[in-house]
Motif scaffolding. Structure first.
Motif, short mmCIF file in Angstrom:
data_model
loop_
_atom_site.label_atom_id
_atom_site.label_comp_id
_atom_site.label_asym_id
_atom_site.label_seq_id
_atom_site.Cartn_x
_atom_site.Cartn_y
_atom_site.Cartn_z
N GLU A 67 0.82 -1.20 0.00
CA GLU A 67 0.00 0.00 0.00
C GLU A 67 0.86 1.26 0.00
O GLU A 67 0.54 2.25 -0.66
N GLY A 68 1.98 1.24 0.71
CA GLY A 68 2.87 2.39 0.72
C GLY A 68 3.43 2.71 -0.66
O GLY A 68 3.57 3.87 -1.04
N PHE A 69 3.73 1.67 -1.42
CA PHE A 69 4.24 1.85 -2.78
C PHE A 69 3.16 2.40 -3.70
O PHE A 69 3.39 3.31 -4.48
N ILE A 70 1.97 1.86 -3.59
CA ILE A 70 0.85 2.26 -4.45
C ILE A 70 0.33 3.64 -4.10
O ILE A 70 0.02 4.45 -4.96
N ASN A 81 -7.54 -3.20 -25.38
CA ASN A 81 -8.23 -4.45 -25.71
C ASN A 81 -9.52 -4.54 -24.89
O ASN A 81 -9.48 -4.71 -23.67
N ARG A 82 -10.65 -4.45 -25.57
CA ARG A 82 -11.96 -4.47 -24.90
C ARG A 82 -12.17 -5.75 -24.09
O ARG A 82 -12.81 -5.72 -23.04
N GLU A 83 -11.63 -6.86 -24.54
CA GLU A 83 -11.82 -8.12 -23.83
C GLU A 83 -11.18 -8.12 -22.44
O GLU A 83 -11.62 -8.83 -21.54
N LEU A 84 -10.14 -7.31 -22.26
CA LEU A 84 -9.46 -7.24 -20.97
C LEU A 84 -10.03 -6.15 -20.06
O LEU A 84 -9.60 -6.00 -18.92
N LEU A 85 -10.99 -5.39 -20.56
CA LEU A 85 -11.53 -4.26 -19.81
C LEU A 85 -12.11 -4.64 -18.44
O LEU A 85 -11.77 -4.00 -17.45
N PRO A 86 -12.96 -5.66 -18.32
CA PRO A 86 -13.51 -5.98 -16.99
C PRO A 86 -12.42 -6.29 -15.95
O PRO A 86 -12.47 -5.79 -14.83
N LYS A 87 -11.43 -7.09 -16.33
CA LYS A 87 -10.36 -7.43 -15.40
C LYS A 87 -9.54 -6.20 -15.06
O LYS A 87 -9.22 -5.95 -13.89
N ALA A 88 -9.20 -5.39 -16.06
CA ALA A 88 -8.40 -4.19 -15.82
C ALA A 88 -9.13 -3.23 -14.90
O ALA A 88 -8.54 -2.69 -13.95
N LEU A 89 -10.42 -3.00 -15.12
CA LEU A 89 -11.18 -2.07 -14.28
C LEU A 89 -11.30 -2.57 -12.85
O LEU A 89 -11.22 -1.79 -11.90
N ARG A 90 -11.47 -3.86 -12.68
CA ARG A 90 -11.55 -4.45 -11.34
C ARG A 90 -10.26 -4.17 -10.57
O ARG A 90 -10.28 -3.73 -9.42
N ILE A 91 -9.12 -4.37 -11.22
CA ILE A 91 -7.82 -4.13 -10.57
C ILE A 91 -7.62 -2.64 -10.32
O ILE A 91 -7.17 -2.24 -9.24
N LEU A 92 -7.97 -1.80 -11.29
CA LEU A 92 -7.78 -0.36 -11.13
C LEU A 92 -8.64 0.21 -10.02
O LEU A 92 -8.21 1.11 -9.29
N ARG A 93 -9.84 -0.31 -9.84
CA ARG A 93 -10.69 0.14 -8.73
C ARG A 93 -10.04 -0.20 -7.39
O ARG A 93 -10.08 0.58 -6.44
N ARG A 94 -9.42 -1.37 -7.31
CA ARG A 94 -8.73 -1.75 -6.07
C ARG A 94 -7.52 -0.85 -5.81
O ARG A 94 -7.29 -0.43 -4.68
N LEU A 95 -6.77 -0.55 -6.85
CA LEU A 95 -5.61 0.33 -6.69
C LEU A 95 -6.06 1.73 -6.27
O LEU A 95 -5.44 2.35 -5.41
N ARG A 96 -7.12 2.20 -6.87
CA ARG A 96 -7.65 3.53 -6.51
C ARG A 96 -8.11 3.54 -5.05
O ARG A 96 -7.84 4.49 -4.32
N ALA A 97 -8.74 2.46 -4.61
CA ALA A 97 -9.20 2.37 -3.22
C ALA A 97 -8.02 2.35 -2.25
O ALA A 97 -8.15 2.78 -1.10
N ARG A 98 -6.86 1.90 -2.71
CA ARG A 98 -5.66 1.86 -1.87
C ARG A 98 -4.86 3.15 -1.94
O ARG A 98 -3.79 3.25 -1.35
N GLY A 99 -5.36 4.14 -2.66
CA GLY A 99 -4.73 5.46 -2.65
C GLY A 99 -4.00 5.86 -3.90
O GLY A 99 -3.43 6.96 -3.95
#
Length: 159
Positions: A67-70, A81-99
């Motif tokens: 979390e300190g790094f992020i 790539n539209r096919e990777l969008l759901p996975k990418a957004l899920r990860i990005l939401r988690r990163l955003r929630a971590r700051g």
């Protein structure tokens, strides 16, 4: 060529991206699959042009960083790539929630599906297989705009 030219001419978005580069303590370019390969080159090019602290991480690996790094990072996610969008957004939401501050570089048709992110920079669509070319052009032009020599030249023209 016309699609790349229109991507490069979107000066307001490119200046906003250059401002993000300049105002960041640490820039992490990230993506999945081929977008990750582009993120490696983007980080290297940004370091070469500006000497900013830029690195690349596979988006799936970025999720596992401390979390300190992020928290002190600006994550620039490349999604072509539209096919990777759901996975990418899920990860990005988690990163955003971590700051992390998250900025997404994507094509116009993918942007339509991203409603909960404010920092989205899009480029005109081309053939989906070649959207990475427009993304690369945007990143390169923003890096050039953020370079100290570029700022000096802009200030001299304004005087």
């Amino acid at each position: 060529p016309g699609k790349v030219s229109s991507a490069i001419k979107a000066s307001a978005a490119l200046n906003a991206l250059a401002d993000i580069f300049e105002g960041s303590e640490k820039i992490i370019f990230s993506g999945l699959c081929a977008d990750y390969a582009l993120s490696v080159e983007a980080a290297k090019k940004l370091r070469d042009i500006t000497n900013f602290n830029a690195l690349s991480l596979n988006l799936a690996e970025a999720e596992n960083e401390s979390e300190g790094f992020i928290k002190s990072s600006n994550v620039i996610a490349i999604i072509t790539n539209r096919e990777l969008l759901p996975k990418a957004l899920r990860i990005l939401r988690r990163l955003r929630a971590r700051g992390a501050a998250v900025t997404i570089i994507t094509s116009a048709n993918i942007e339509e599906e991203i409603s909960d992110f404010e920092g989205v920079i899009s480029f005109s669509d081309s053939i989906p297989l070649f959207n990475w070319v427009s993304a690369a052009a945007c990143i390169y032009k923003a890096a050039v705009n953020a370079a100290p020599e570029s700022k000096d030249a802009q200030e001299q023209r304004a005087v």
